[in-house]
Design an enzyme around this catalytic site. Structure first.
Site, mmCIF file in Angstrom:
data_model
loop_
_atom_site.group_PDB
_atom_site.id
_atom_site.type_symbol
_atom_site.label_atom_id
_atom_site.label_comp_id
_atom_site.label_asym_id
_atom_site.label_seq_id
_atom_site.Cartn_x
_atom_site.Cartn_y
_atom_site.Cartn_z
ATOM 1 C CG MET A 2 -2.053 -1.024 1.103
ATOM 2 S SD MET A 2 -3.188 -0.675 -0.258
ATOM 3 C CE MET A 2 -3.948 0.804 0.352
ATOM 4 C CB ALA B 251 -1.357 -2.375 -3.098
ATOM 5 C CE LYS C 236 -9.452 -2.006 4.518
ATOM 6 N NZ LYS C 236 -8.428 -0.946 4.493
ATOM 7 C CB SER D 19 -2.365 -7.027 3.484
ATOM 8 O OG SER D 19 -3.285 -6.906 4.557
ATOM 9 C CD GLU E 158 -1.073 -4.856 10.126
ATOM 10 O OE1 GLU E 158 -0.543 -3.759 10.329
ATOM 11 O OE2 GLU E 158 -1.885 -5.075 9.194
#
Length: 313
Positions: free
Chosen positions: A11, A132, A188, A261, A274
């Site tokens: 990103m 991304a 999100k 990700s 994460e």
């Protein structure tokens, strides 16, 4: 505008390229030496919606950035949250009294760390629906469209964020001001709390997972825990909007073939995830508000087990 992208992963690479192409003065700061070496040698490369591009953008290791002569007007944070405090400490000499800091990290509660380094009036909290990927050191894969919601946490509100919004929009990043960013962040987080962990554990892209007969039941079970915790904090969410956002991830013609990700971090690069700041954060807040969170707890445990089996670092 003079901009630091703190965290030059997938990103960070997208934002750096788009802001650089819009004629901003951009530097990258990261801790992955192989990635830094590749960008220095060959430029930041990307498959940008099918077009191969390469741009020379200065990049520095966070251990050396304190020697750089650069007075940032804007810092955009894209580190992994486990690295956030260390990154802010590293770039502290480049942050001035008027420097705005925009946090676009996945997860919940990052402002508590940032305010130790930056006055609250200079902190912009946001979330982004851009996607991304990294194909290897120095090479990003960028596709699809996205947007950014952000809010100034200080008293100045929208007027103090407008210059940043204008810079982002001139770069085609589709930024807009939100009067209630925590709702956007939780929305999100519901996407990340389902797509990231599930696709990682199931070794699946988002479209393939979405086509399983049990996807809807699993997603609703996880999302219901996010909603319960949000409701305890008076954060407004709408189930139909959240589910629609998750369902859009299954579209093979847009981002459905994308691996999230967390999958890229753990399965491809064997890096720690994460998960503690996404589903794990819901577990912690669930304990605080006496709300059961069995699905988020189990998914967090599964991801940690996978980290250990792979030997992630």
């Amino acid at each position: 505008m003079k901009i630091i992208i703190a965290g030059a992963g997938a990103m960070g690479s997208r934002f750096a390229l788009m802001l650089h192409q819009a004629k901003n003065e951009v530097i990258l700061v990261d801790g992955w030496q192989e990635h830094i070496d590749a960008i220095r040698a060959n430029g930041l490369k990307a498959n940008f919606n099918g077009e191969e591009i390469s741009e020379k953008i200065p990049i520095y290791h966070q251990k050396e950035v304190n020697k750089v002569d650069f007075s940032a007007e804007l810092v955009i944070l894209f580190t992994k949250v486990m690295q956030l405090d260390g990154m802010l400490q590293a770039i502290k000499p480049l942050i001035g009294e008027k420097t705005k800091v925009l946090c676009l990290l996945n997860g919940i509660g990052h402002e508590d760390i940032i305010r130790n380094y930056v006055p609250l009036n200079n902190v912009l909290l946001g979330n982004t629906m851009w996607t991304a990927g990294l194909e290897g050191p120095g090479k990003a894969k960028l596709f699809g469209n996205g947007s950014i919601d952000l809010q100034n946490l200080g008293t100045a509100g929208k007027s103090d964020a407008q210059a940043v919004i204008e810079v982002l929009n001139k770069a085609g990043l589709n930024a807009r001001y939100s009067e209630n960013i925590l709702s956007s962040i939780y929305k999100k987080a519901c996407v990340n709390g389902t797509m990231n962990g599930l696709c990682t554990i199931l070794d699946s892209n988002m479209a393939d997972f979405g086509e399983t007969t049990v996807s809807e039941q699993i997603v609703k079970s996880i999302v219901s825990e996010f909603f319960a915790v949000a409701n305890a904090q008076n954060i407004e969410l709408h189930m139909d909007e959240v589910l629609a956002q998750i369902h859009s991830c299954y579209n093979r013609e847009t981002i459905g073939l994308h691996h999230p990700s967390m999958y890229q971090d753990l399965i491809i690069n064997h890096r720690l995830t994460e998960i503690d700041y996404i589903n794990g954060a819901i577990v912690r807040k669930g304990k605080e508000f006496d709300i059961p969170t069995p699905y988020c707890s189990f998914l967090t445990q599964l991801v940690h087990a996978k980290e250990q089996l792979i030997g992630a670092k």
